[in-house]
Enzyme design. Structure first.
Site: not given
Ligand code: GTP
Ligand code: MG
Length: 148
Positions: A9, A49, A85, A91, A102, A112, A126
């Site tokens: 991100k 999203y 993941r 998250t 993270r 994050n 995606e």
């Protein structure tokens, strides 16, 4: 082979953590089959999203994701969706174990660092959304050193 969409991100890109994310997936043995840096449009992010549209944090999430370029990639390999993941962490970064991305590099849920597809189904959607031209198929001679 299973594939997942992993995205660094804007905060992760600005903080220079692109290489760190790539390194972890490479070191694990996963195969990189697509990679791009881009400034996503609002429309692309709202599709990505789409499931979160009704959440109170949705406008903040879109603003965060519009704040700079992202680096999107497709990784391929056995169990890569679930394992990817796990490698990212929870998250909420404060709930993420040290050793995860993270858990090692961030603190707040709204900053994050990375995204990972949450199922094989969403990974397919995606990947089609972010890489409409498709990914790069190739074979690696090291495959036999990674898989039994
Ligand atoms: P992604 O891999 O980014 O999809 O994260 P996730 O699957 O672990 O979480 P989810 O899809 O539910 O949420 C997507 C993103 O929205 C998260 O990664 C956060 O950046 C953001 N987000 C989720 N919950 C919150 C929240 O309560 N507050 C804020 N500010 N952001 C949130
Ligand atoms: Mg998600």
């Amino acid at each position: 082979q299973e594939r997942t969409y992993i995205m660094v991100k804007p905060d992760g890109v600005e903080r220079g953590l692109v290489g760190e994310v790539i390194k972890r997936f490479e070191n694990r043995g996963y195969k990189l089959v697509a990679l791009q840096q881009l400034r996503p449009s609002r429309e692309l992010l709202e599709q990505h999203y789409g499931d979160l549209k009704t959440k109170g944090f949705f406008p903040a999430l879109i603003a965060y994701m519009l704040s700079g370029p992202v680096v999107g990639m497709v990784w391929e390999g056995k169990g890569v969706v679930v394992t990817g993941r796990k490698m990212l962490g929870e998250t909420n970064p404060l709930a993420s174990a040290p050793g995860t991305i993270r858990g090692d590099y961030c603190i707040d849920v709204g900053k994050n660092i990375c995204h990972g597809s949450d199922s094989v189904e969403s990974a397919k959607k995606e990947i089609a959304l972010w890489f409409p031209a498709g990914v790069n198929e190739y074979t690696r001679s090291i495959e036999k050193l990674i898989y039994e």
